[in-house]
Scaffold this active site. Structure first.
Site, PDB file in Angstrom:
ATOM      1  N   CYS A   1      -2.680  -1.944 -10.159  1.00 14.72           N
ATOM      2  CA  CYS A   1      -2.972  -0.584  -9.701  1.00 14.72           C
ATOM      3  C   CYS A   1      -3.932   0.112 -10.677  1.00 14.72           C
ATOM      4  O   CYS A   1      -3.651   0.195 -11.866  1.00 14.72           O
ATOM      5  CB  CYS A   1      -1.688   0.224  -9.562  1.00 14.72           C
ATOM      6  SG  CYS A   1      -2.021   1.924  -9.083  1.00 14.72           S
TER       7      CYS A   1
ATOM      8  N   LYS B   1       0.673  -9.487  -8.518  1.00  9.27           N
ATOM      9  CA  LYS B   1      -0.592  -9.069  -7.906  1.00  9.27           C
ATOM     10  C   LYS B   1      -1.407  -8.395  -8.997  1.00  9.27           C
ATOM     11  O   LYS B   1      -0.918  -7.496  -9.691  1.00  9.27           O
ATOM     12  CB  LYS B   1      -0.332  -8.095  -6.763  1.00  9.27           C
ATOM     13  CG  LYS B   1      -1.603  -7.540  -6.148  1.00  9.27           C
ATOM     14  CD  LYS B   1      -1.316  -6.886  -4.809  1.00  9.27           C
ATOM     15  CE  LYS B   1      -2.573  -6.331  -4.173  1.00  9.27           C
ATOM     16  NZ  LYS B   1      -2.921  -5.011  -4.694  1.00  9.27           N
TER      17      LYS B   1
ATOM     18  N   ASN C   1      -7.635 -11.383  -2.316  1.00  8.67           N
ATOM     19  CA  ASN C   1      -7.508 -10.021  -1.796  1.00  8.67           C
ATOM     20  C   ASN C   1      -8.794  -9.236  -2.101  1.00  8.67           C
ATOM     21  O   ASN C   1      -9.417  -9.431  -3.126  1.00  8.67           O
ATOM     22  CB  ASN C   1      -6.299  -9.334  -2.450  1.00  8.67           C
ATOM     23  CG  ASN C   1      -6.214  -7.846  -2.112  1.00  8.67           C
ATOM     24  OD1 ASN C   1      -6.271  -6.997  -2.991  1.00  8.67           O
ATOM     25  ND2 ASN C   1      -6.094  -7.523  -0.838  1.00  8.67           N
ATOM     26  N   GLY C   2      -9.119  -8.353  -1.150  1.00  6.13           N
ATOM     27  CA  GLY C   2     -10.260  -7.463  -1.323  1.00  6.13           C
ATOM     28  C   GLY C   2     -11.320  -7.714  -0.280  1.00  6.13           C
ATOM     29  O   GLY C   2     -11.963  -8.760  -0.251  1.00  6.13           O
ATOM     30  N   ASP C   3     -11.462  -6.742   0.626  1.00  6.17           N
ATOM     31  CA  ASP C   3     -12.547  -6.733   1.614  1.00  6.17           C
ATOM     32  C   ASP C   3     -12.423  -7.780   2.724  1.00  6.17           C
ATOM     33  O   ASP C   3     -13.436  -8.139   3.321  1.00  6.17           O
ATOM     34  CB  ASP C   3     -13.925  -6.908   0.936  1.00  6.17           C
ATOM     35  CG  ASP C   3     -14.218  -5.829  -0.085  1.00  6.17           C
ATOM     36  OD1 ASP C   3     -13.471  -4.835  -0.138  1.00  6.17           O
ATOM     37  OD2 ASP C   3     -15.201  -5.988  -0.837  1.00  6.17           O
TER      38      ASP C   3
ATOM     39  N   GLY D   1      -5.307  -5.528   3.244  1.00  6.43           N
ATOM     40  CA  GLY D   1      -4.891  -4.143   3.068  1.00  6.43           C
ATOM     41  C   GLY D   1      -5.528  -3.221   4.093  1.00  6.43           C
ATOM     42  O   GLY D   1      -5.047  -3.086   5.227  1.00  6.43           O
ATOM     43  N   ARG D   2      -6.657  -2.626   3.698  1.00  6.49           N
ATOM     44  CA  ARG D   2      -7.220  -1.528   4.486  1.00  6.49           C
ATOM     45  C   ARG D   2      -7.551  -1.890   5.925  1.00  6.49           C
ATOM     46  O   ARG D   2      -7.443  -1.035   6.810  1.00  6.49           O
ATOM     47  CB  ARG D   2      -8.460  -0.976   3.761  1.00  6.49           C
ATOM     48  CG  ARG D   2      -8.089  -0.212   2.496  1.00  6.49           C
ATOM     49  CD  ARG D   2      -9.285   0.014   1.599  1.00  6.49           C
ATOM     50  NE  ARG D   2      -9.791  -1.245   1.072  1.00  6.49           N
ATOM     51  CZ  ARG D   2     -10.875  -1.369   0.316  1.00  6.49           C
ATOM     52  NH1 ARG D   2     -11.576  -0.286   0.027  1.00  6.49           N
ATOM     53  NH2 ARG D   2     -11.258  -2.537  -0.138  1.00  6.49           N
TER      54      ARG D   2
ATOM     55  N   MET E   1       0.852  -1.206   0.000  1.00  3.11           N
ATOM     56  CA  MET E   1       0.000   0.000   0.000  1.00  3.11           C
ATOM     57  C   MET E   1       0.878   1.243   0.000  1.00  3.11           C
ATOM     58  O   MET E   1       1.678   1.445   0.918  1.00  3.11           O
ATOM     59  CB  MET E   1      -0.923   0.003   1.224  1.00  3.11           C
ATOM     60  CG  MET E   1      -2.063  -1.002   1.131  1.00  3.11           C
ATOM     61  SD  MET E   1      -3.208  -0.871   2.509  1.00  3.11           S
ATOM     62  CE  MET E   1      -2.308  -1.711   3.811  1.00  3.11           C
TER      63      MET E   1
END
Ligand SMILES: Cc1cc2nc3c(=O)[nH]c(=O)nc-3n(C[C@H](O)[C@H](O)[C@H](O)COP(=O)(O)O)c2cc1C
Length: 330
Positions: free
Chosen positions: A102, A141, A204-206, A228-229, A19
């Site tokens: 990205c 990725k 990946n994601g959420d 990530g987040r 990130m």
């Protein structure tokens, strides 16, 4: 248990996502302490690296305690990517990761990041050349596809594996989605279930709760989760997921003392790494999350994010502990 090249990973490893402006050495160190099994640097421009741009070169800094660590690069020009592989290799990471996901315009318009999803032949060619150019494992990725009508992740996965890519992290969105809507893990599971595939497939994601991580493992059958987040300002997320896997129970949220301690160490490591001015300035963005949800916190936050000297920020941390030390986080 999954392996990236010769790197043996635990069952269902948790990976800290690359990130920009977040996954720097101080943050990676905190996530590692809390159980991240693999960490990645923020993306680094191959063009910046070969120009010897200070900002890009600094991002190559990695430390023994964070291994295994992957350095992520992006670009779309073969020659620059190969030269930057040499530069990256010299700084001794365990993995070289290529960013083909990205969605940001300034990256995509140069054909890099998710832009390359419009030219899968080039994506495969770059990966193959990079694999051949280094002794390190190369991972990729990426996203599901450019847009809803061009989801070709199965073909991408097979072809990348065929040219020697050692693991794939797939964000369950298209480039057109940016970060909107929900990540769709079904196409990622289809890749994983393809009998032709044998490299690890990380989802990946959420992944923002331990339950979601478990779903990714048990319902979708993926090899690991890239997070990530959910970790920004909350490195404890890794430990919480692992505890939940082990016991089926939730850990209580970190206390105020733990949060203050993490914020202090984060700032100190940032200062040690990039100096007082940049360290103070660039760590500001993390404080909101460390101290999320505390009522009447504005004055303290203001002091943390407007002070130019570290002494005042450290003082603000101490005041927070004194004033809100018994605050119970939900
Ligand atoms: C602030 C921020 C910076 C990011 N920078 C990068 C990056 O440098 N390289 C990359 O591959 N993805 C980057 N991403 C995407 C994340 O790695 C990840 O794919 C995305 O956030 C979805 O995962 P999550 O739902 O767990 O956050 C970034 C995301 C955020 C929020």
């Amino acid at each position: 248990m999954p392996k990236i090249g010769n790197i043996q990973l635990p069952d269902f490893p948790l990976l800290l996502a690359p990130m920009e402006d977040v996954s720097d050495p101080p943050f990676r160190a905190l996530c590692k302490e809390q159980g991240a099994d693999v960490v990645f640097t923020e993306f680094i421009s191959s063009e910046g690296l070969i120009r010897d741009a200070a900002k890009s070169v600094m991002k190559l800094d990695i430390y023994e305690k964070e291994r295994p660590v992957g350095i992520q690069i992006f670009g779309a020009v073969l020659d620059s990517m190969l030269k930057s592989v040499e530069i990256v290799e010299a700084s001794g990471p365990d993995i070289i990761d290529i960013n083909f996901g990205c969605p940001v315009k300034k990256v995509v318009c140069k054909g890099a990041g998710a832009g390359i999803l419009k030219d899968i032949d080039l994506m495969v060619k770059l990966t193959e050349a990079m694999v051949k150019h280094t002794r390190l494992p190369v991972t990729v990725k990426t996203r599901l596809g450019w847009d809803h009508d061009s989801i070709r992740i199965m073909e991408v996965a097979e072809r990348l594996q065929d040219v020697g890519c050692q693991a794939l992290s797939i964000h369950g969105r298209t480039r057109a989605q940016m970060y909107k809507g929900d990540a769709d893990w079904r196409p990622i599971a289809e890749v994983k279930n393809n009998p032709r595939m044998h490299i690890p497939i990380f989802g990946n994601g959420d992944v923002d709760t331990p339950e979601r991580a478990m779903e990714m493992r048990d319902k979708y059958g993926l090899d690991g989760a890239m997070i990530g987040r959910a970790s920004i300002g909350y490195p404890w997320f890794f430990k919480e997921v692992k505890h939940y896997f082990k016991t089926g129970e939730h850990l209580p949220p970190p206390s105020m003392a733990e949060r203050v301690d993490a914020a202090k160490r984060h700032l100190q490591m940032a200062i040690d790494w990039k100096g007082e001015t940049l360290g103070v300035f660039e760590t500001r963005r993390h404080y909101t999350n460390y101290f999320k949800g505390i009522p009447n916190f504005k004055d303290y936050r203001m002091k943390m994010v407007t002070s130019d000297d570290s002494a005042s920020v450290f003082e603000a941390f101490d005041e927070v502990l004194e004033t809100f030390g018994n605050y119970e986080f939900a």
